[in-house]
Design an enzyme around this catalytic site. Structure first.
Site, PDB file in Angstrom:
ATOM      1  N   ASP A 180       2.045  16.048  14.876  1.00 23.39           N
ATOM      2  CA  ASP A 180       2.590  15.780  13.539  1.00 23.39           C
ATOM      3  C   ASP A 180       1.482  15.756  12.494  1.00 23.39           C
ATOM      4  O   ASP A 180       1.410  14.870  11.673  1.00 23.39           O
ATOM      5  CB  ASP A 180       3.341  14.447  13.546  1.00 23.39           C
ATOM      6  CG  ASP A 180       4.451  14.467  12.504  1.00 23.39           C
ATOM      7  OD1 ASP A 180       5.114  13.447  12.296  1.00 23.39           O
ATOM      8  OD2 ASP A 180       4.624  15.529  11.880  1.00 23.39           O
ATOM      9  N   LEU A 206       0.835  -1.213   0.000  1.00 15.72           N
ATOM     10  CA  LEU A 206       0.000   0.000   0.000  1.00 15.72           C
ATOM     11  C   LEU A 206       0.867   1.259   0.000  1.00 15.72           C
ATOM     12  O   LEU A 206       0.423   2.337  -0.360  1.00 15.72           O
ATOM     13  CB  LEU A 206      -0.897   0.011   1.244  1.00 15.72           C
ATOM     14  CG  LEU A 206      -2.071  -0.953   1.225  1.00 15.72           C
ATOM     15  CD1 LEU A 206      -2.777  -0.944   2.565  1.00 15.72           C
ATOM     16  CD2 LEU A 206      -3.036  -0.589   0.108  1.00 15.72           C
ATOM     17  N   GLY A 207       2.104   1.110   0.461  1.00  9.06           N
ATOM     18  CA  GLY A 207       2.931   2.305   0.523  1.00  9.06           C
ATOM     19  C   GLY A 207       4.093   2.052   1.472  1.00  9.06           C
ATOM     20  O   GLY A 207       4.155   1.031   2.142  1.00  9.06           O
ATOM     21  N   ARG A 208       4.992   3.006   1.466  1.00 11.05           N
ATOM     22  CA  ARG A 208       6.121   2.902   2.383  1.00 11.05           C
ATOM     23  C   ARG A 208       5.801   3.790   3.576  1.00 11.05           C
ATOM     24  O   ARG A 208       5.853   5.006   3.479  1.00 11.05           O
ATOM     25  CB  ARG A 208       7.401   3.404   1.687  1.00 11.05           C
ATOM     26  CG  ARG A 208       7.947   2.453   0.653  1.00 11.05           C
ATOM     27  CD  ARG A 208       9.270   2.970   0.142  1.00 11.05           C
ATOM     28  NE  ARG A 208      10.155   3.387   1.240  1.00 11.05           N
ATOM     29  CZ  ARG A 208      10.763   2.524   2.050  1.00 11.05           C
ATOM     30  NH1 ARG A 208      10.585   1.228   1.867  1.00 11.05           N
ATOM     31  NH2 ARG A 208      11.529   2.928   3.030  1.00 11.05           N
ATOM     32  N   GLY A 232       9.104   1.143   7.404  1.00  8.13           N
ATOM     33  CA  GLY A 232       8.800  -0.164   6.821  1.00  8.13           C
ATOM     34  C   GLY A 232       7.693  -0.097   5.787  1.00  8.13           C
ATOM     35  O   GLY A 232       7.174   0.969   5.485  1.00  8.13           O
ATOM     36  N   HIS A 233       7.352  -1.295   5.283  1.00  2.57           N
ATOM     37  CA  HIS A 233       6.334  -1.369   4.231  1.00  2.57           C
ATOM     38  C   HIS A 233       4.970  -1.685   4.816  1.00  2.57           C
ATOM     39  O   HIS A 233       4.870  -2.278   5.893  1.00  2.57           O
ATOM     40  CB  HIS A 233       6.740  -2.462   3.232  1.00  2.57           C
ATOM     41  CG  HIS A 233       8.009  -2.130   2.516  1.00  2.57           C
ATOM     42  ND1 HIS A 233       8.023  -1.579   1.253  1.00  2.57           N
ATOM     43  CD2 HIS A 233       9.305  -2.214   2.897  1.00  2.57           C
ATOM     44  CE1 HIS A 233       9.282  -1.358   0.892  1.00  2.57           C
ATOM     45  NE2 HIS A 233      10.073  -1.732   1.862  1.00  2.57           N
ATOM     46  N   VAL A 234       3.948  -1.277   4.063  1.00  2.58           N
ATOM     47  CA  VAL A 234       2.574  -1.553   4.487  1.00  2.58           C
ATOM     48  C   VAL A 234       1.895  -2.353   3.382  1.00  2.58           C
ATOM     49  O   VAL A 234       2.031  -2.018   2.208  1.00  2.58           O
ATOM     50  CB  VAL A 234       1.805  -0.237   4.709  1.00  2.58           C
ATOM     51  CG1 VAL A 234       0.446  -0.524   5.322  1.00  2.58           C
ATOM     52  CG2 VAL A 234       2.605   0.701   5.592  1.00  2.58           C
TER      53      VAL A 234
HETATM   54  C1  LIG Z   1      -2.714   4.064  13.327  1.00  2.00           C
HETATM   55  O1  LIG Z   1      -1.778   4.096  12.273  1.00  2.00           O
HETATM   56  C2  LIG Z   1      -0.458   3.973  12.591  1.00  2.00           C
HETATM   57  C3  LIG Z   1       0.035   3.806  13.913  1.00  2.00           C
HETATM   58  C4  LIG Z   1       1.403   3.681  14.117  1.00  2.00           C
HETATM   59  C5  LIG Z   1       2.273   3.744  13.041  1.00  2.00           C
HETATM   60  C6  LIG Z   1       3.739   3.627  13.220  1.00  2.00           C
HETATM   61  O2  LIG Z   1       4.423   3.261  12.300  1.00  2.00           O
HETATM   62  N1  LIG Z   1       4.210   3.977  14.458  1.00  2.00           N
HETATM   63  C7  LIG Z   1       5.544   3.894  14.840  1.00  2.00           C
HETATM   64  C8  LIG Z   1       6.511   3.161  14.124  1.00  2.00           C
HETATM   65  C9  LIG Z   1       7.828   3.132  14.573  1.00  2.00           C
HETATM   66  C10 LIG Z   1       8.193   3.844  15.722  1.00  2.00           C
HETATM   67  C11 LIG Z   1       7.232   4.586  16.404  1.00  2.00           C
HETATM   68  C12 LIG Z   1       5.911   4.600  15.977  1.00  2.00           C
HETATM   69  C13 LIG Z   1       1.810   3.908  11.740  1.00  2.00           C
HETATM   70  C14 LIG Z   1       0.435   4.017  11.517  1.00  2.00           C
HETATM   71  N2  LIG Z   1      -0.143   4.202  10.259  1.00  2.00           N
HETATM   72  C15 LIG Z   1       0.539   4.049   9.071  1.00  2.00           C
HETATM   73  O3  LIG Z   1       1.704   3.771   8.978  1.00  2.00           O
HETATM   74  C16 LIG Z   1      -0.262   4.220   7.813  1.00  2.00           C
HETATM   75  C17 LIG Z   1       0.093   3.073   6.864  1.00  2.00           C
HETATM   76  S1  LIG Z   1      -0.356   3.417   5.194  1.00  2.00           S
HETATM   77  C18 LIG Z   1      -2.015   2.967   5.097  1.00  2.00           C
HETATM   78  N3  LIG Z   1      -2.679   2.514   6.158  1.00  2.00           N
HETATM   79  C19 LIG Z   1      -4.006   2.189   6.029  1.00  2.00           C
HETATM   80  N4  LIG Z   1      -4.669   2.313   4.877  1.00  2.00           N
HETATM   81  C20 LIG Z   1      -4.018   2.765   3.789  1.00  2.00           C
HETATM   82  N5  LIG Z   1      -4.714   2.887   2.613  1.00  2.00           N
HETATM   83  C21 LIG Z   1      -2.662   3.098   3.880  1.00  2.00           C
HETATM   84 BR1  LIG Z   1      -1.739   3.755   2.361  1.00  2.00          BR
END
Ligand SMILES: COc1ccc(C(=O)Nc2ccccc2)cc1NC(=O)CCSc1ncnc(N)c1Br
Length: 273
Positions: free
Chosen positions: A137, A20-22, A26-28
């Protein structure tokens, strides 16, 4: 569901689909949980990268924060699991994808669409502040769009509980309010500033203090060098709201609940959000 929060998940519980994206670190992937056929977004984080960036504690705090947040405009973190090398986040899938891609495509949004997004973000932030969480953010890259076109705040990589707020620099400079670029103490009113930046970018297609050099952006932020270009044409109500949010003195910024009563929001935001 609370079952999702407790269950010991493994990758074999999911059929993993297209990337879905980077996301951050990491990757999703699109994924379907086999027993329920529930579609989710599966974020894969590499432990080595988390360790190198010393963000494990931040991730643990984030998972803790997220497990208590339930709001239609906040992307859900259903649960997580890990194996030898990776940590997996089981996320709500936002069917209409990333907001910033939509903004790039349309260049800028109509006043009705911008006001609807701003109102739903204000409601989500009021909810977070009620739980002593400031997001810090809010920018287009961290916003997704759900199946009904509703906005979802998606990345809590930098959210903190106000009682243990830290003065780390986070994200792009464009969205930081004066007190943060001057790395002073800050509070929930940083989110009001960022929402004002976002509202401007929704309407004009660029953030208000954008400049070629970081040093230039920094100067424009601390001077609140706010200018409204002649094009695209934007109502004076919208400019009035933005001017009440982008105020240097954080205590004088328009409170979020007052934002929801502002004439521009009342006249333009779709109540369903
Ligand atoms: C509640 O959403 C998150 C909660 C936490 C973290 C995260 O990495 N936290 C984190 C990572 C490392 C260190 C400290 C915090 C990331 C997300 N969310 C995301 O990364 C979004 C991913 S992209 C996507 N997601 C859904 N539907 C789509 N169509 C797409 Br495109």
């Amino acid at each position: 569901s609370s079952e999702a929060a407790q269950k010991r998940w493994t990758t074999s519980d999911f059929d993993v689909g297209k990337p879905l994206g980077r996301g951050k670190f990491g990757h999703v992937y699109l994924a379907r949980e086999k027993r329920s056929n529930h579609i989710v977004a599966l974020k894969v984080l590499f432990k080595t990268q988390l360790h190198q960036s010393q963000v494990e504690h931040q991730l643990r705090r984030e998972v803790e924060i997220q497990s208590h947040l339930r709001h239609p405009n906040i992307l859900r973190l259903y649960g997580y699991f890990y194996d030898q090398k990776r940590v997996y986040l089981i996320l709500e899938y936002a069917a209409r994808g990333e907001l910033y891609k939509e903004l790039q495509k349309c260049k800028y949004f109509s006043e009705r669409r911008a006001a609807t997004y701003v109102a739903s973000l204000a409601r989500a932030l009021i909810y977070c502040h009620g739980k002593h969480v400031i997001h810090r953010d809010i920018k287009p890259e961290n916003l997704l769009i759900g199946a009904q076109g509703e906005l979802k705040i998606a990345d809590f990589g930098w959210s903190v509980h106000t009682f243990n707020r830290r003065r780390t620099m986070c994200g792009t400079l464009d969205y930081l309010p004066p007190e943060m670029v001057e790395s002073l103490e800050h509070d929930a009113s940083v989110d009001i500033w960022s929402l004002g930046i976002l509202c401007y970018e929704f309407l004009y297609g660029v953030p208000p203090f954008e400049a070629r050099e970081h040093s230039e952006t920094y100067k424009r932020i601390v001077q609140v060098d706010l200018k409204f270009p002649p094009k695209p044409i934007v109502s004076s109500y919208a400019k009035d709201l933005i001017s009440q949010m982008l105020v240097k003195e954080s205590t004088r910024r328009l409170p979020l609940h007052k934002l929801l009563e502002h004439p521009w929001i009342v006249q333009n935001a779709d109540p369903s959000g």
